[in-house]
Motif scaffolding. Structure first.
Motif, short mmCIF file in Angstrom:
data_model
loop_
_atom_site.label_atom_id
_atom_site.label_comp_id
_atom_site.label_asym_id
_atom_site.label_seq_id
_atom_site.Cartn_x
_atom_site.Cartn_y
_atom_site.Cartn_z
N CYS A 52 0.84 -1.19 0.00
CA CYS A 52 0.00 0.00 0.00
C CYS A 52 0.88 1.25 0.00
O CYS A 52 1.70 1.43 0.92
CB CYS A 52 -0.92 0.01 1.22
SG CYS A 52 -1.90 1.53 1.35
N HIS B 286 -0.06 4.21 0.56
CA HIS B 286 -0.59 5.19 1.52
C HIS B 286 -0.05 4.97 2.93
O HIS B 286 0.34 5.92 3.61
CB HIS B 286 -2.12 5.13 1.53
CG HIS B 286 -2.75 5.37 0.20
ND1 HIS B 286 -2.66 6.57 -0.47
CD2 HIS B 286 -3.48 4.55 -0.62
CE1 HIS B 286 -3.30 6.50 -1.62
NE2 HIS B 286 -3.81 5.28 -1.73
N LYS C 123 -7.44 -2.56 -2.64
CA LYS C 123 -7.88 -1.88 -1.43
C LYS C 123 -7.05 -2.37 -0.26
O LYS C 123 -6.91 -3.58 -0.05
CB LYS C 123 -9.36 -2.14 -1.16
CG LYS C 123 -9.92 -1.31 -0.01
CD LYS C 123 -11.43 -1.43 0.09
CE LYS C 123 -12.00 -0.56 1.18
NZ LYS C 123 -13.48 -0.64 1.26
N CYS D 239 -5.46 0.47 6.02
CA CYS D 239 -5.98 1.85 5.99
C CYS D 239 -7.25 1.98 5.16
O CYS D 239 -7.86 3.04 5.14
CB CYS D 239 -4.91 2.81 5.49
SG CYS D 239 -4.53 2.68 3.72
N ARG D 240 -7.60 0.93 4.44
CA ARG D 240 -8.86 0.85 3.68
C ARG D 240 -8.88 1.77 2.46
O ARG D 240 -9.92 1.97 1.86
CB ARG D 240 -10.07 1.17 4.57
CG ARG D 240 -10.10 0.46 5.92
CD ARG D 240 -10.12 -1.04 5.76
NE ARG D 240 -11.39 -1.51 5.19
CZ ARG D 240 -11.62 -2.79 4.84
NH1 ARG D 240 -10.66 -3.69 5.01
NH2 ARG D 240 -12.78 -3.14 4.35
N LYS D 241 -7.75 2.32 2.08
CA LYS D 241 -7.72 3.17 0.90
C LYS D 241 -7.46 2.35 -0.36
O LYS D 241 -6.81 1.31 -0.30
CB LYS D 241 -6.63 4.24 1.05
CG LYS D 241 -6.92 5.26 2.13
CD LYS D 241 -5.83 6.31 2.19
CE LYS D 241 -6.11 7.35 3.27
NZ LYS D 241 -5.03 8.37 3.34
N GLN D 242 -7.95 2.85 -1.48
CA GLN D 242 -7.72 2.17 -2.75
C GLN D 242 -6.41 2.66 -3.37
O GLN D 242 -5.97 3.79 -3.14
CB GLN D 242 -8.88 2.45 -3.70
CG GLN D 242 -10.21 1.86 -3.27
CD GLN D 242 -11.30 2.06 -4.30
OE1 GLN D 242 -11.05 2.45 -5.44
NE2 GLN D 242 -12.55 1.80 -3.89
#
Length: 317
Positions: A33, A35, A66, A70-73
């Motif tokens: 990820c 992010h 996803k 952090c659940r961000k795409q």
């Protein structure tokens, strides 16, 4: 696997394959990820109804993930030189391979013609790739037999045609340090070649302890050489090019290739962007023992954290 351009085209027939190819080179089996930096079994988001759409409703083959934490795409492009691009990822991969495999580099105009891009897009794309070619910030100091030499890039004002008029100076001094033991080269633009600038470059790039300096008999090197374990020189004025194991032939060969390529491929390079062109030639020279495929893979691994946007690239132009 060794690649050639036709093999890459076969392996990457569409955008979905291009995304998967980048994911394999950058992430391997575990997506990362961009992010939060999490490495986990993130979720691959399958498109609804079999078709993925952009915000404008256009069809796209992007592979979207996803983050489990952090659940961000995200996609494999986020946080890299590719972020925000409207150029097909497939085209990016092909151009990267060409810039890694072409000894003389690839002109932006050639990229424009071959890949049906605008001139500005091709120019911007090439500079983003050069940004990824820059040496890692934490690369550390060179150690061993260090060859140092200086040269000039560009043409002298006295050689201009009379009808050119009053244009800015296009001749710039550069200094190269080449590690004869590892083959790495580091080149920088300098305001002028004097002891102050040479010391700064040596301080930033060389561990003097356990290293020996090879130079010509340019005066500023004399005092600087005393700080190394050994300082060996060659007298070019007396047509001496090798003396007791000392030589600067390797770095002069690098300068020769650099100047032929800048003149023959790019024709004219401004001071504002010269450092990226030097990074490109440094990268290819340092990795010259690698195959074209391995050089491309190494570069793609360096694309993270190197985002370059258009405005700062052109400010002051």
């Amino acid at each position: 696997m060794e690649f050639s351009l036709p093999k890459l085209m076969d392996r990457i027939p569409d955008e979905a394959a291009a995304y998967a190819f980048l994911e394999d080179l950058r992430w391997g089996d575990q997506p990362v990820c961009p992010h939060c930096g999490s490495i986990a079994k993130h979720y691959f988001l399958n498109p609804k109804d079999g078709d993925r759409k952009t915000r404008t409703g256009a069809a796209t083959q992007r592979r979207v993930w996803k983050c489990k934490d952090c659940r961000k795409q995200f996609t494999v492009l986020v946080g890299t030189i590719f972020q925000g691009t409207k150029i097909p990822v497939r085209t990016w991969i092909f151009v990267i391979f060409e810039m890694c495999s072409s000894k003389n580099g690839v002109a932006a105009r050639e990229i424009e013609r071959k890949y049906d891009l605008t001139a500005k897009t091709a120019w911007f794309m090439a500079h983003r790739i050069r940004e990824a070619m820059k040496r890692e910030p934490m690369a550390g100091l060179m150690k061993g037999r260090i060859l140092a030499d200086e040269s000039w890039v560009g043409g002298s004002a006295k050689n201009r045609h009379k009808d050119v008029g009053n244009v800015p100076e296009l001749r710039f001094p550069i200094v190269s340090l080449l590690n004869r033991d590892t083959g790495e080269v580091r080149t920088q633009v300098v305001p002028n070649v004097d002891s102050k600038n040479l010391r700064k470059i040596l301080d930033e790039n060389v561990d003097r302890d356990g290293s020996e300096l090879h130079t010509d008999e340019f005066r500023p090197y004399i005092a600087l050489g005393r700080e190394f374990d050994a300082h060996k020189t060659v007298n070019h004025g007396a047509k001496q090019y090798v003396s007791k194991g000392a030589t600067t032939n390797h770095v002069e060969g690098y300068f020769g290739q650099l100047k032929r390529s800048l003149d023959g491929t790019h024709h004219r390079v401004s001071l504002m962007h010269l450092d990226r062109y030097l990074a490109e030639f440094d990268y290819r020279y340092t990795t010259r023992k690698l195959s074209d495929s391995a050089r491309m893979v190494k570069l793609i691994e360096q694309t993270g954290g190197r985002r370059l946007t258009y405005r700062p690239l052109t400010e002051g132009a």
